[in-house]
Design a protein around this motif. Structure first.
Motif, PDB file in Angstrom:
ATOM      1  N   ALA A 153       5.090 -26.226  -8.496  1.00 46.62           N
ATOM      2  CA  ALA A 153       5.135 -26.965  -9.759  1.00 46.62           C
ATOM      3  C   ALA A 153       3.947 -27.918  -9.774  1.00 46.62           C
ATOM      4  O   ALA A 153       3.792 -28.756  -8.874  1.00 46.62           O
ATOM      5  CB  ALA A 153       6.440 -27.734  -9.893  1.00 46.62           C
ATOM      6  N   THR A 156       5.949 -29.994  -6.580  1.00 49.28           N
ATOM      7  CA  THR A 156       6.885 -28.924  -6.236  1.00 49.28           C
ATOM      8  C   THR A 156       8.176 -29.464  -5.629  1.00 49.28           C
ATOM      9  O   THR A 156       9.270 -29.028  -6.007  1.00 49.28           O
ATOM     10  CB  THR A 156       6.222 -27.922  -5.271  1.00 49.28           C
ATOM     11  OG1 THR A 156       5.006 -27.442  -5.862  1.00 49.28           O
ATOM     12  CG2 THR A 156       7.135 -26.753  -4.964  1.00 49.28           C
ATOM     13  N   ILE A 167       5.318 -24.380 -13.832  1.00 42.92           N
ATOM     14  CA  ILE A 167       6.228 -24.004 -12.762  1.00 42.92           C
ATOM     15  C   ILE A 167       6.092 -22.512 -12.491  1.00 42.92           C
ATOM     16  O   ILE A 167       6.213 -21.697 -13.401  1.00 42.92           O
ATOM     17  CB  ILE A 167       7.691 -24.333 -13.137  1.00 42.92           C
ATOM     18  CG1 ILE A 167       7.828 -25.834 -13.411  1.00 42.92           C
ATOM     19  CG2 ILE A 167       8.648 -23.886 -12.034  1.00 42.92           C
ATOM     20  CD1 ILE A 167       9.173 -26.239 -13.968  1.00 42.92           C
TER      21      ILE A 167
END
Length: 160
Positions: free
Chosen positions: A21, A87, A147
């Motif tokens: 992400a 992330t 993402i």
């Protein structure tokens, strides 16, 4: 003045594995000014984002936020686009590890963020200002959370 961001994960399919992400911000380098500076991205309780007005003293950052990433030596007058790896936050949100909904806070290297606080002076000693485009800007300029994920039944597949 530290901006806070919150993203809607409702369109993310359930049961996916988060691979990566990336938060992308665009700075208007033509109006930004100041010396090179560090930007810290920290987790913040979503209730803090929803509070109006949302005011925290720098001393409160350590008890209400958690630094997850940052970048050093960013020049506000030449840096146009900045990417941060968030992330771990997205993985914890999607997997239900965080019991309290979390958002993101962009901050200078305050005392609460010891990994990034490398200077002997506080961030407000120099007047630096990044001018990030917000959610009302055109699509290519507004903050984005990209993402990359996989479905457990198709580990070689993936999607975004």
């Amino acid at each position: 003045s530290y901006p806070m961001l919150d993203f809607d994960f409702s369109r993310l399919p359930s049961g996916v594995l988060i691979n990566r992400a990336m938060l992308t911000l665009t700075n208007d380098s033509t109006t930004a000014f100041g010396n090179k500076e560090t930007i810290v991205v920290a987790e913040v309780d979503r209730s803090v984002i929803e509070a109006t007005p949302s005011i925290m003293a720098p001393g409160e950052l350590g008890s209400t936020t958690y630094a997850i990433t940052g970048q050093r030596s960013l020049d506000p007058t030449t840096t146009a686009s900045i990417r941060f790896d968030v992330t771990t936050l997205v993985q914890r949100l999607v997997n239900g590890v965080n019991t309290v909904p979390r958002g993101l806070l962009l901050a200078a290297p305050e005392d609460a963020y010891t990994t990034y606080d490398q200077s002997l002076v506080d961030p407000d000693f120099y007047f630096d200002e990044f001018r990030f485009f917000g959610p009302g800007a055109e699509a290519g300029l507004r903050p984005r959370l990209e993402i990359t994920y996989s479905r457990p039944e198709d580990p070689m597949g993936g999607g975004q």
